[in-house]
Design a protein around this motif. Sequence first.
Motif, PDB file in Angstrom:
ATOM      1  N   ASP A 169       0.918  -1.221  -0.054  1.00 34.16           N
ATOM      2  CA  ASP A 169      -0.087   0.020   0.126  1.00 34.16           C
ATOM      3  C   ASP A 169       0.981   1.231   0.030  1.00 34.16           C
ATOM      4  OD1 ASP A 169      -2.167   1.863   0.168  1.00 34.16           O
ATOM      5  OD2 ASP A 169      -2.592   1.548   2.309  1.00 34.16           O
ATOM      6  N   PRO A 170       1.303   1.537  -1.093  1.00 29.97           N
ATOM      7  CA  PRO A 170       2.574   2.484  -1.047  1.00 29.97           C
ATOM      8  C   PRO A 170       1.873   3.949  -1.069  1.00 29.97           C
ATOM      9  CG  PRO A 170       2.014   1.818  -3.235  1.00 29.97           C
ATOM     10  CD  PRO A 170       1.463   0.817  -2.253  1.00 29.97           C
ATOM     11  N   ARG A 171       2.921   4.872  -0.513  1.00 31.14           N
ATOM     12  CA  ARG A 171       2.596   6.254  -0.626  1.00 31.14           C
ATOM     13  C   ARG A 171       2.658   6.864  -2.105  1.00 31.14           C
ATOM     14  NH1 ARG A 171       6.090   8.827   1.804  1.00 31.14           N
ATOM     15  NH2 ARG A 171       4.871  10.648   2.876  1.00 31.14           N
ATOM     16  N   LEU A 172       1.495   7.386  -2.352  1.00 30.82           N
ATOM     17  CA  LEU A 172       1.660   7.733  -3.880  1.00 30.82           C
ATOM     18  C   LEU A 172       1.372   9.299  -4.012  1.00 30.82           C
ATOM     19  CD1 LEU A 172      -1.017   5.190  -5.601  1.00 30.82           C
ATOM     20  CD2 LEU A 172       1.581   4.934  -5.664  1.00 30.82           C
ATOM     21  N   ALA A 173       2.041  10.053  -5.118  1.00 30.38           N
ATOM     22  CA  ALA A 173       1.731  11.516  -5.194  1.00 30.38           C
ATOM     23  C   ALA A 173       0.447  11.730  -5.413  1.00 30.38           C
ATOM     24  CB  ALA A 173       2.701  11.745  -6.270  1.00 30.38           C
ATOM     25  N   ASN A 174      -0.147  12.907  -4.727  1.00 26.95           N
ATOM     26  CA  ASN A 174      -1.484  13.259  -5.052  1.00 26.95           C
ATOM     27  C   ASN A 174      -1.573  14.465  -5.787  1.00 26.95           C
ATOM     28  OD1 ASN A 174      -0.996  15.037  -3.127  1.00 26.95           O
ATOM     29  ND2 ASN A 174      -2.173  14.184  -1.437  1.00 26.95           N
ATOM     30  N   ALA A 194       9.467   1.020  -6.459  1.00 24.80           N
ATOM     31  CA  ALA A 194      10.714   1.519  -5.534  1.00 24.80           C
ATOM     32  C   ALA A 194      10.340   2.855  -4.991  1.00 24.80           C
ATOM     33  CB  ALA A 194      12.088   1.732  -6.357  1.00 24.80           C
ATOM     34  N   THR A 195      11.187   3.447  -4.199  1.00 27.02           N
ATOM     35  CA  THR A 195      10.953   4.849  -3.609  1.00 27.02           C
ATOM     36  C   THR A 195      11.876   5.758  -4.388  1.00 27.02           C
ATOM     37  OG1 THR A 195      10.574   3.967  -1.616  1.00 27.02           O
ATOM     38  CG2 THR A 195      11.396   6.299  -1.630  1.00 27.02           C
ATOM     39  N   LEU A 196      11.123   6.842  -4.818  1.00 29.53           N
ATOM     40  CA  LEU A 196      11.923   8.080  -5.371  1.00 29.53           C
ATOM     41  C   LEU A 196      13.015   8.850  -4.353  1.00 29.53           C
ATOM     42  CD1 LEU A 196      12.303   9.354  -8.149  1.00 29.53           C
ATOM     43  CD2 LEU A 196      10.713  10.953  -7.248  1.00 29.53           C
ATOM     44  N   GLY A 197      14.252   8.901  -4.709  1.00 28.66           N
ATOM     45  CA  GLY A 197      15.100   9.594  -3.686  1.00 28.66           C
ATOM     46  C   GLY A 197      15.081  11.188  -4.252  1.00 28.66           C
ATOM     47  N   PRO A 198      15.911  11.952  -3.318  1.00 29.03           N
ATOM     48  CA  PRO A 198      16.041  13.405  -3.473  1.00 29.03           C
ATOM     49  C   PRO A 198      16.881  13.614  -4.836  1.00 29.03           C
ATOM     50  CG  PRO A 198      17.330  12.900  -1.782  1.00 29.03           C
ATOM     51  CD  PRO A 198      16.570  11.625  -2.249  1.00 29.03           C
ATOM     52  N   THR A 199      16.861  14.898  -5.109  1.00 31.90           N
ATOM     53  CA  THR A 199      17.632  15.173  -6.392  1.00 31.90           C
ATOM     54  C   THR A 199      19.266  14.865  -6.196  1.00 31.90           C
ATOM     55  OG1 THR A 199      16.342  17.569  -6.667  1.00 31.90           O
ATOM     56  CG2 THR A 199      18.440  17.215  -7.800  1.00 31.90           C
ATOM     57  N   LEU A 200      19.634  14.457  -7.224  1.00 25.18           N
ATOM     58  CA  LEU A 200      20.991  13.784  -7.333  1.00 25.18           C
ATOM     59  C   LEU A 200      21.801  14.801  -8.538  1.00 25.18           C
ATOM     60  CD1 LEU A 200      22.860  11.347  -6.364  1.00 25.18           C
ATOM     61  CD2 LEU A 200      22.422  10.311  -8.682  1.00 25.18           C
ATOM     62  N   GLY A 298       9.999   5.979   3.516  1.00 20.73           N
ATOM     63  CA  GLY A 298       9.949   4.851   2.357  1.00 20.73           C
ATOM     64  C   GLY A 298       8.572   5.077   1.855  1.00 20.73           C
ATOM     65  N   ALA A 299       8.343   4.684   0.832  1.00 25.76           N
ATOM     66  CA  ALA A 299       7.061   4.520  -0.117  1.00 25.76           C
ATOM     67  C   ALA A 299       6.027   3.550   0.885  1.00 25.76           C
ATOM     68  CB  ALA A 299       7.136   4.205  -1.602  1.00 25.76           C
ATOM     69  N   VAL A 300       6.542   2.652   1.352  1.00 20.17           N
ATOM     70  CA  VAL A 300       5.703   1.714   1.954  1.00 20.17           C
ATOM     71  C   VAL A 300       5.588   2.010   3.435  1.00 20.17           C
ATOM     72  CG1 VAL A 300       5.163  -0.762   2.246  1.00 20.17           C
ATOM     73  CG2 VAL A 300       5.959   0.086   0.199  1.00 20.17           C
ATOM     74  N   THR A 301       6.920   1.856   4.095  1.00 18.96           N
ATOM     75  CA  THR A 301       7.071   1.858   5.587  1.00 18.96           C
ATOM     76  C   THR A 301       6.623   3.250   6.165  1.00 18.96           C
ATOM     77  OG1 THR A 301       9.375   1.770   5.562  1.00 18.96           O
ATOM     78  CG2 THR A 301       8.166  -0.169   5.812  1.00 18.96           C
ATOM     79  N   ASP A 337       9.835  -4.369   0.848  1.00 13.83           N
ATOM     80  CA  ASP A 337       9.977  -4.288  -0.818  1.00 13.83           C
ATOM     81  C   ASP A 337       8.944  -3.018  -0.999  1.00 13.83           C
ATOM     82  OD1 ASP A 337      10.840  -6.498  -0.924  1.00 13.83           O
ATOM     83  OD2 ASP A 337       9.090  -7.849  -1.395  1.00 13.83           O
ATOM     84  N   GLY A 338       9.499  -2.317  -1.894  1.00 16.18           N
ATOM     85  CA  GLY A 338       9.076  -0.831  -2.272  1.00 16.18           C
ATOM     86  C   GLY A 338       9.702   0.307  -1.725  1.00 16.18           C
ATOM     87  N   ASP A 339      10.522   0.147  -0.640  1.00 14.89           N
ATOM     88  CA  ASP A 339      11.251   1.334   0.240  1.00 14.89           C
ATOM     89  C   ASP A 339      12.710   1.542  -0.524  1.00 14.89           C
ATOM     90  OD1 ASP A 339       9.150   1.775   1.922  1.00 14.89           O
ATOM     91  OD2 ASP A 339       9.913   0.371   3.426  1.00 14.89           O
ATOM     92  N   SER A 340      13.140   0.557  -1.252  1.00 15.40           N
ATOM     93  CA  SER A 340      14.378   0.600  -1.747  1.00 15.40           C
ATOM     94  C   SER A 340      14.512   1.990  -2.665  1.00 15.40           C
ATOM     95  CB  SER A 340      14.742  -0.802  -2.680  1.00 15.40           C
ATOM     96  OG  SER A 340      14.990  -1.517  -1.979  1.00 15.40           O
ATOM     97  N   GLY A 341      15.520   2.596  -2.464  1.00 11.55           N
ATOM     98  CA  GLY A 341      15.785   4.049  -3.099  1.00 11.55           C
ATOM     99  C   GLY A 341      15.428   5.074  -2.319  1.00 11.55           C
ATOM    100  N   SER A 342      15.049   4.926  -1.238  1.00 12.31           N
ATOM    101  CA  SER A 342      14.578   6.190  -0.143  1.00 12.31           C
ATOM    102  C   SER A 342      16.067   6.279   0.494  1.00 12.31           C
ATOM    103  CB  SER A 342      13.926   5.395   0.966  1.00 12.31           C
ATOM    104  OG  SER A 342      14.460   4.518   1.702  1.00 12.31           O
ATOM    105  N   VAL A 343      16.223   7.590   1.094  1.00 11.75           N
ATOM    106  CA  VAL A 343      17.554   7.976   1.722  1.00 11.75           C
ATOM    107  C   VAL A 343      17.303   7.909   3.297  1.00 11.75           C
ATOM    108  CG1 VAL A 343      18.360   9.152  -0.420  1.00 11.75           C
ATOM    109  CG2 VAL A 343      16.981  10.409   1.333  1.00 11.75           C
TER     110      VAL A 343
END
Length: 390
Positions: A169-174, A194-200, A298-301, A337-343
Amino acid sequence: MERTYTEHLSHRLATIRDRIEAGMDRREFLRTLVTGGYGIGVAGLLGVDDFLAADNGEVPIVTAFVRPDPDDPWSLEKRTKYVPAEWYATVQKAFELNELLARTAFTGYLGSAVVPGSYDSATASVSVGISSDAGSIREALDGLADDVSIDIETIIDIDDIEQGPENLDPRLANSITNDAVPTGIACETANSLATLGPTLYDPDTERELFVTAEHAFQGGAEAHSDELLLPLENDDSIELGTVDRAHPAEDVVAIEPYGTVEPSDKVDTPSTARVRGQFTRLGLADLVARDAELEKVGAVTGHTVGKIQGIDAVTCFTDDFCRYGQIRWGGEMDLTDGDSGSVSFHSDPEGEDDEVLIAGFNNARTWWPGQSYVWGVGAYKITEEHGYYF
C-alpha cells in the motif's frame, strides 16, 4: 635536554611549515605527513593551514559538504569540527582494518563494519560476519586488531530470503508542487515498485537527476523498459525520465528527467524537510560517537527512525560481488519491498529546523536470525565513485 611530547610535536609542525614556505610540493608534503604519523585524509581534505592549526590533543575533520546557499546546488562548502586526536586515530585504524579484511576476503567472510565509540572512550570496533563454514579464525583476526576490538558473529541461512508483504500500500503522489516531485513517495519501473530519492546532482554536467534503486530495473524478460514512472493516486501516472547511468555495485540508478516534472530537494517527512548537503565518512563516525539516529521516508513503511549500527561497511550477502561504503542502521522492520531507493538522513546540526543532511541510500534489510538492520551505500561513497552528490 629531552623534549616533551608537546615540544616535539610543535617542532615537527614548525619544520613542516618551514618546508612548505620554501616551496614544498603537495606530494612531498603528504609523504612528510605519513612518515610523521599524521593522517593523509585530514591534511588532504582540509588543506595545509587548517591541519597545522590543530590544537594539541585535537584534530579537525570534515563532517559534511553543505550548500551555504540552498538555492544554489553547486555551492558546496566543507564543514569541519575538532575531535579528540586519540578517537580519530583509533577510528582510522578501524577503517584500515576493515579495508584489510575486505581485501583479504578469507573463506567464510560475509561482511564487516566499523563501529566508532564515543569521544570519551576513544575506542572503535569492527563487527565481522562469517558463515558457519569459516572455521576458527578469531585468533588470526585478533592478531590484526592493533588496539581495535573485533566482534565476530556467525551468520547462517542467508540464502533463505524472506519475501516482503504481498499487498503493498505505497504512498503515492496526489499532486505536484512547483513542477517538482518530493522524495519518499513511490516510483515505478516496468516490473517493480521503488521509492524516489531526492535530487541527485551531477557536477560534471550540472544536471539535476532523479534517483532510485538500480535493482528496481531488473527482472528478466519483463524488464524491457528503462523508463521511470510516477504513479498517482487517481490511477494515472507521469513519465519522469529514462536511465542515464546505472551503478549495480552501489545499487543506484540516475534518471535523466524528461522535463515534464523535475526532481526535488524536499523530503516528504511529517513536517517536510529540505536537503542541504551530505555527510562524509568521518561525519557518519561523528554521528555514531554522539549516539545520533538516522531517519528515512519509504514509499511503503513511511517515516522511521533508527540507531546507526555500523559505517564503512562491506556486505557480501547477495550477488557475486561485495558492496562497499555501506551504512547499517535501524532494524529490519524499517525497510521492506518498495522502500528501496529511499535515503537515510539526519537533521543538519548547524542548519534550520527543517534542513537535513543525507547519510546514505537504502537498498536492503537483514533477513537472517540474529541481526536486524537496514543497509545501503553511504552518500560519500557515491560521490567518491561517481561524482554525484545530494
